[in-house]
Motif scaffolding. Sequence first.
Motif, PDB file in Angstrom:
ATOM      1  N   ARG A   1      48.183  52.096  45.293  1.00 27.81           N
ATOM      2  CA  ARG A   1      47.534  50.936  45.911  1.00 27.81           C
ATOM      3  C   ARG A   1      48.467  49.731  45.955  1.00 27.81           C
ATOM      4  NH1 ARG A   1      41.963  50.197  44.789  1.00 27.81           N
ATOM      5  NH2 ARG A   1      42.233  48.437  46.186  1.00 27.81           N
ATOM      6  N   LEU A   2      49.282  49.556  44.915  1.00 30.84           N
ATOM      7  CA  LEU A   2      50.233  48.444  44.913  1.00 30.84           C
ATOM      8  C   LEU A   2      51.319  48.662  45.963  1.00 30.84           C
ATOM      9  CD1 LEU A   2      50.556  47.810  41.073  1.00 30.84           C
ATOM     10  CD2 LEU A   2      49.544  46.262  42.753  1.00 30.84           C
TER      11      LEU A   2
ATOM     12  N   GLU B   1      46.850  55.939  40.857  1.00 34.06           N
ATOM     13  CA  GLU B   1      46.114  55.251  41.916  1.00 34.06           C
ATOM     14  C   GLU B   1      46.571  53.796  42.013  1.00 34.06           C
ATOM     15  OE1 GLU B   1      41.499  54.175  43.144  1.00 34.06           O
ATOM     16  OE2 GLU B   1      41.885  55.333  41.321  1.00 34.06           O
ATOM     17  N   LEU B   2      46.775  53.168  40.869  1.00 38.03           N
ATOM     18  CA  LEU B   2      47.251  51.784  40.861  1.00 38.03           C
ATOM     19  C   LEU B   2      48.611  51.676  41.543  1.00 38.03           C
ATOM     20  CD1 LEU B   2      47.097  48.805  39.960  1.00 38.03           C
ATOM     21  CD2 LEU B   2      48.144  49.523  37.792  1.00 38.03           C
TER      22      LEU B   2
ATOM     23  N   TYR C   1      42.347  43.777  35.215  1.00 45.70           N
ATOM     24  CA  TYR C   1      42.193  43.155  36.537  1.00 45.70           C
ATOM     25  C   TYR C   1      40.796  42.584  36.695  1.00 45.70           C
ATOM     26  CZ  TYR C   1      40.086  47.618  38.091  1.00 45.70           C
ATOM     27  OH  TYR C   1      39.301  48.738  38.229  1.00 45.70           O
TER      28      TYR C   1
ATOM     29  N   ILE D   1      45.583  40.867  38.837  1.00 55.15           N
ATOM     30  CA  ILE D   1      45.984  41.827  37.816  1.00 55.15           C
ATOM     31  C   ILE D   1      47.006  41.206  36.872  1.00 55.15           C
ATOM     32  CG2 ILE D   1      47.843  42.880  39.194  1.00 55.15           C
ATOM     33  CD1 ILE D   1      46.893  45.618  37.939  1.00 55.15           C
TER      34      ILE D   1
ATOM     35  N   THR E   1      47.248  47.390  48.976  1.00 56.31           N
ATOM     36  CA  THR E   1      45.785  47.374  49.018  1.00 56.31           C
ATOM     37  C   THR E   1      45.171  47.001  47.664  1.00 56.31           C
ATOM     38  OG1 THR E   1      45.726  49.761  48.617  1.00 56.31           O
ATOM     39  CG2 THR E   1      45.640  49.032  50.923  1.00 56.31           C
ATOM     40  N   PHE E   2      45.972  46.391  46.812  1.00 57.23           N
ATOM     41  CA  PHE E   2      45.467  45.891  45.527  1.00 57.23           C
ATOM     42  C   PHE E   2      45.948  44.445  45.403  1.00 57.23           C
ATOM     43  CE2 PHE E   2      44.761  45.315  41.097  1.00 57.23           C
ATOM     44  CZ  PHE E   2      43.798  46.260  40.740  1.00 57.23           C
ATOM     45  N   ASP E   3      45.025  43.529  45.152  1.00 55.37           N
ATOM     46  CA  ASP E   3      45.342  42.104  45.111  1.00 55.37           C
ATOM     47  C   ASP E   3      46.148  41.763  43.848  1.00 55.37           C
ATOM     48  OD1 ASP E   3      45.464  39.338  45.228  1.00 55.37           O
ATOM     49  OD2 ASP E   3      43.322  39.085  45.629  1.00 55.37           O
TER      50      ASP E   3
ATOM     51  N   GLU F   1      38.185  48.780  40.926  1.00 51.14           N
ATOM     52  CA  GLU F   1      39.126  49.259  41.929  1.00 51.14           C
ATOM     53  C   GLU F   1      39.709  50.624  41.591  1.00 51.14           C
ATOM     54  OE1 GLU F   1      40.334  47.574  44.714  1.00 51.14           O
ATOM     55  OE2 GLU F   1      39.224  45.717  44.406  1.00 51.14           O
ATOM     56  N   LEU F   2      39.748  50.960  40.294  1.00 54.14           N
ATOM     57  CA  LEU F   2      40.442  52.165  39.865  1.00 54.14           C
ATOM     58  C   LEU F   2      39.516  53.087  39.080  1.00 54.14           C
ATOM     59  CD1 LEU F   2      43.640  50.400  38.464  1.00 54.14           C
ATOM     60  CD2 LEU F   2      43.397  51.483  40.706  1.00 54.14           C
TER      61      LEU F   2
END
Length: 189
Positions: A111-112, A107-108, A83, A122, A116-118, A88-89
């Motif tokens: 967040r997905l 965590e990924l 990413y 990625i 909250t993860f763009d 982020e992670l």
Amino acid sequence: MSEEKTPTPHVGDLLISEPFLQDENFSRSVVLLCEHNDDGSFGLVFNKPSILRINEILEDFDFLDLEVYVGGPVEQNTLHYVYWGNKELEGSIQIGENLWWGGDFEELVSRLKTGTFDLENIRFFLGYSGWAPGQLIDELTEDTWIICKEEVDRETFHLTPEELWRNLLKNMGGEFKVIANYPMDPRLN
């Protein structure tokens, strides 16, 4: 006569296949080098989309319809991700100024799921490209790969596979700009 020195690859470099490479795994490929040391090298083909979507591969991602790329011919039963942006992670490995490899998978997923993860930043890969100790240097000596020092940025994530290979070569200028226009099959030129 002076001997030309083989360029040294570094983590974060892009390896661009020479235009007439016959290996179907790497024809017109751009490989992001994620690891390079005395034990060998590890990279991910950045411009080879697979026929699969992430929601077809993992139950954790049943909510996400996102393209998956073929990272290479080795261990295609493994999933990798890269990413762009800030870290982020937890556990992500920095491979460029704003480029990260892997990180905490749970965590990924979380967040997905929460948005909250763009997703624009990625990319997922099945398998990887690997070289035994010294193998990548040998291939560079044989002119199989062209090392591109251009920093991977957000635009890199949005170019089509064909555009990425061509644009990187054009941006390198000189003889590389000419190579960028070589046809896939020179007999058709």
